[in-house]
Write an enzyme that holds these catalytic residues in place. Structure first.
Site, mmCIF file in Angstrom:
data_model
loop_
_atom_site.group_PDB
_atom_site.id
_atom_site.type_symbol
_atom_site.label_atom_id
_atom_site.label_comp_id
_atom_site.label_asym_id
_atom_site.label_seq_id
_atom_site.Cartn_x
_atom_site.Cartn_y
_atom_site.Cartn_z
ATOM 1 N N ARG A 191 2.898 14.233 13.423
ATOM 2 C CA ARG A 191 3.280 14.050 12.025
ATOM 3 C C ARG A 191 3.472 15.349 11.223
ATOM 4 N NH1 ARG A 191 0.283 8.667 9.884
ATOM 5 N NH2 ARG A 191 2.169 8.421 8.670
ATOM 6 N N LYS A 223 0.826 -1.216 0.000
ATOM 7 C CA LYS A 223 0.000 0.000 0.000
ATOM 8 C C LYS A 223 0.856 1.261 0.000
ATOM 9 C CE LYS A 223 -1.539 1.611 3.960
ATOM 10 N NZ LYS A 223 -1.313 3.020 4.309
ATOM 11 N N ASN A 224 1.866 1.285 0.871
ATOM 12 C CA ASN A 224 2.637 2.532 1.004
ATOM 13 C C ASN A 224 3.500 2.822 -0.214
ATOM 14 O OD1 ASN A 224 1.423 3.016 3.399
ATOM 15 N ND2 ASN A 224 3.163 2.406 4.680
ATOM 16 N N CYS A 270 -2.864 13.368 13.390
ATOM 17 C CA CYS A 270 -3.477 12.061 13.148
ATOM 18 C C CYS A 270 -3.369 11.219 14.391
ATOM 19 C CB CYS A 270 -2.858 11.421 11.921
ATOM 20 S SG CYS A 270 -1.884 10.023 12.208
ATOM 21 N N ASP A 302 5.036 0.106 12.041
ATOM 22 C CA ASP A 302 3.738 -0.415 11.593
ATOM 23 C C ASP A 302 3.481 -1.857 12.051
ATOM 24 O OD1 ASP A 302 3.237 1.999 10.435
ATOM 25 O OD2 ASP A 302 3.375 1.325 8.364
ATOM 26 N N ARG A 310 -8.591 0.305 5.331
ATOM 27 C CA ARG A 310 -7.751 1.285 4.630
ATOM 28 C C ARG A 310 -6.509 0.616 4.053
ATOM 29 N NH1 ARG A 310 -6.551 6.669 7.859
ATOM 30 N NH2 ARG A 310 -5.336 6.843 5.973
HETATM 31 C C1 UD1 Z 1 5.328 6.311 6.435
HETATM 32 C C2 UD1 Z 1 4.264 5.255 6.304
HETATM 33 C C3 UD1 Z 1 3.756 4.826 7.675
HETATM 34 C C4 UD1 Z 1 4.922 4.411 8.547
HETATM 35 C C5 UD1 Z 1 6.001 5.480 8.575
HETATM 36 C C6 UD1 Z 1 7.260 5.048 9.313
HETATM 37 C C7 UD1 Z 1 3.265 5.813 4.196
HETATM 38 C C8 UD1 Z 1 2.076 6.316 3.469
HETATM 39 N N1 UD1 Z 1 3.173 5.777 5.512
HETATM 40 O O1 UD1 Z 1 4.714 7.439 7.038
HETATM 41 O O2 UD1 Z 1 2.858 3.752 7.504
HETATM 42 O O3 UD1 Z 1 4.449 4.214 9.863
HETATM 43 O O4 UD1 Z 1 6.387 5.823 7.232
HETATM 44 O O5 UD1 Z 1 7.781 3.910 8.744
HETATM 45 O O6 UD1 Z 1 4.241 5.398 3.601
HETATM 46 N N2 UD1 Z 1 8.821 13.665 10.538
HETATM 47 C C9 UD1 Z 1 9.154 14.983 10.812
HETATM 48 N N3 UD1 Z 1 9.049 15.891 9.788
HETATM 49 C C10 UD1 Z 1 8.648 15.552 8.541
HETATM 50 C C11 UD1 Z 1 8.335 14.206 8.257
HETATM 51 C C12 UD1 Z 1 8.421 13.266 9.292
HETATM 52 O O7 UD1 Z 1 9.512 15.311 11.936
HETATM 53 O O8 UD1 Z 1 8.591 16.428 7.673
HETATM 54 C C13 UD1 Z 1 8.925 12.652 11.612
HETATM 55 C C14 UD1 Z 1 7.598 11.982 11.957
HETATM 56 O O9 UD1 Z 1 6.856 12.735 12.878
HETATM 57 C C15 UD1 Z 1 8.057 10.648 12.510
HETATM 58 C C16 UD1 Z 1 9.316 10.332 11.693
HETATM 59 O O10 UD1 Z 1 9.731 11.583 11.136
HETATM 60 O O11 UD1 Z 1 8.441 10.797 13.868
HETATM 61 C C17 UD1 Z 1 9.108 9.347 10.586
HETATM 62 O O12 UD1 Z 1 7.999 9.705 9.809
HETATM 63 P P1 UD1 Z 1 7.894 9.366 8.248
HETATM 64 O O13 UD1 Z 1 8.911 8.314 7.911
HETATM 65 O O14 UD1 Z 1 7.903 10.612 7.480
HETATM 66 O O15 UD1 Z 1 6.465 8.710 8.165
HETATM 67 P P2 UD1 Z 1 5.427 8.849 6.986
HETATM 68 O O16 UD1 Z 1 6.137 8.969 5.676
HETATM 69 O O17 UD1 Z 1 4.408 9.864 7.345
#
Ligand code: UD1
Length: 430
Positions: A122, A22-23, A117, A305, A397
């Site tokens: 996030r 999915k991701n 969320c 996850d 989802r």
């Molecule tokens: C993706 C996955 C989600 C998974 C996560 C971590 C998708 C659609 N979702 O989420 O299922 O749980 O990776 O493997 O692929 N952060 C910041 N600033 C940013 C972006 C992230 O501080 O601009 C922080 C987040 O709060 C979190 C960490 O970085 O603590 C990792 O998040 P991230 O890897 O970005 O997760 P997602 O891409 O949202």
């Protein structure tokens, strides 16, 4: 309101086929609009989040043709609107991938700002930092992120934190920037590699995906491709843990075993047998399981996850375990639900201290989010008696035909929405 009703207590045995990730798919659908030619995507999971992303693409004028349930053709030549509405972002945060895709292709995009969320705050500061470094003006006003550039220019970007979303979003924009971009401290998740492979098959020049330094030489134009999405590591891991929790024997097919290494390692540690085949893994839980320590980390570490599913298994494994969540601050919401099933788990800050009990007891619980929802279903399958899981919308989802796949493994589970259906199930299993 639909619910799963489960009569637990019997081992799950058999084979299960894993679908596309999915991701990876969410981001790959966004890359498909970056060319004016038609992109065919195969092995697309048929889950709610993917269908929302397809609607978001249609919403900006992309053409979406569903060839069959797992194949779609996308044509982005008629995109007329560079604004991705809040309607989509509020349903799936990942529609922010359209920001990187549109900015790369058209040098302009507006996307509603994703809100908070259920699993944490996030932020998306790193995505925006990357776009700014590429030369875009990024503004936030009236709940919209607006990014514009006369031209994107390759640059050097260091991500302060490992972020899957930021890595992919920046990689997409940089694929069509002028010159070379380096992303340091990049995420190494299999889906980052899959998105890079898809872009490369469209003519992009991306090297190093899967390591922490990604190098991109921008190209002016991307072209059509046919691309098949990798298997879903988390769906696979969920069934592997279902085998452990129910003391079963499941062969999880159509997977890349390497992507499951951290999950396999934990299953071996607690006493399961895991056999790796070419594109399958078999998990057998024939002996008593015991405690361990686990910390969630970016890939190749143990995935956040899989954290709720891991806790569910440890909750019925002998001894005291700890589960440390290091990625998201609010990912223990399921613990109160699991307590209704008899679990003995105490959360202190970002650590859950799990004391194993002999068996869960069926109860009525609610899915607080996607993965925690799947974990509660696993608890129900291992429990004595009947469990009803509410809010299965979250589970759908990200899991295709979850209860049907479980049924094929011998689970007693149904999707119900009326009292009559609940009664019918209870009569059937009594
Ligand atoms: C993706 C996955 C989600 C998974 C996560 C971590 C998708 C659609 N979702 O989420 O299922 O749980 O990776 O493997 O692929 N952060 C910041 N600033 C940013 C972006 C992230 O501080 O601009 C922080 C987040 O709060 C979190 C960490 O970085 O603590 C990792 O998040 P991230 O890897 O970005 O997760 P997602 O891409 O949202």
């Amino acid at each position: 309101m639909e619910q799963y009703i489960i009569k637990g207590g019997n081992p799950l045995v058999g084979e299960v086929e894993i679908g596309g990730a999915k991701n990876a798919a969410l981001a790959i659908l966004a890359t498909a609009i970056m060319t004016d030619e038609t992109v065919t995507i195969e092995n697309l999971p048929n889950v709610r989040d993917i269908n929302v992303m397809l609607d978001a693409i249609k919403g900006i004028g992309g053409k979406v043709e569903r060839v069959d349930v797992h194949t779609v053709k996308i044509n982005g030549s008629m995109i007329s609107d560079l604004l991705v509405d809040y309607e989509y972002i509020k349903k799936i945060r990942a529609s922010y991938y359209l920001l990187g895709a549109l900015l790369g292709k058209y040098k302009r995009a507006e996307v509603a700002l994703p809100g908070g969320c259920d699993i944490g705050s996030r932020p998306i500061d790193l995505h925006l930092k990357g776009f700014r470094a590429l030369g875009a003006n990024v503004d936030i006003h009236h709940g919209l992120i607006s990014a514009t550039a006369d031209g994107l220019k390759g640059t050097h970007i260091y991500l302060d934190k490992v972020s899957v979303g930021a890595t992919i979003n920046i990689m997409m924009a940089a694929a069509m920037a002028e010159g070379k971009t380096t992303i340091e401290n990049a995420a190494k998740e299999p889906h980052v590699v899959d998105v890079a492979n898809c872009l490369n098959s469209m003519g992009a020049k991306i090297r190093g995906a899967g390591t922490d330094v990604i190098r991109i030489s921008g190209v002016e134009r991307l072209h059509k491709t046919e691309y098949s999405i990798i298997p879903d590591q988390i769906e696979a891991g969920t069934f592997m843990f279902a085998a452990a929790a129910t003391r079963g024997d499941i062969t999880v097919k159509n997977v890349i075993p390497k992507h499951l290494d951290s999950i396999t390692a934990k299953l071996l540690e607690i006493g399961c047998e895991v056999e790796e085949l070419d594109d399958a893994v078999r998990v057998v839980a024939s002996k008593p399981l015991h405690h361990t320590q686990v910390t969630t980390l970016p890939y190749p570490g143990f995935p956040t996850d899989m954290q709720p599913q891991m806790s569910v298994v440890l909750g019925i494994s002998e001894g005291t375990s700890t589960v440390t969540e290091s990625i998201f601050e609010n990912r223990f919401k399921y613990v109160d639900e699991l307590a209704r099933m008899g679990a003995s788990i105490k959360v202190e800050s970002n650590i859950a201290i799990v004391t194993g009990i002999s068996q869960y007891l069926g109860a009525r619980v609610s899915a607080p989010d996607l993965r925690a929802g799947a974990a509660l279903v696993i608890a129900g399958l291992a429990a004595d008696g009947i469990t009803i899981v509410d809010d299965i919308y979250y589970i759908e989802r990200g899991y295709e035909d979850f209860h049907l796949k479980l049924k094929l493994l011998g689970a007693q589970v149904e999707k119900v929405s009326t009292e009559k259906e609940i009664l019918k199930f209870k009569l059937k299993v009594s």
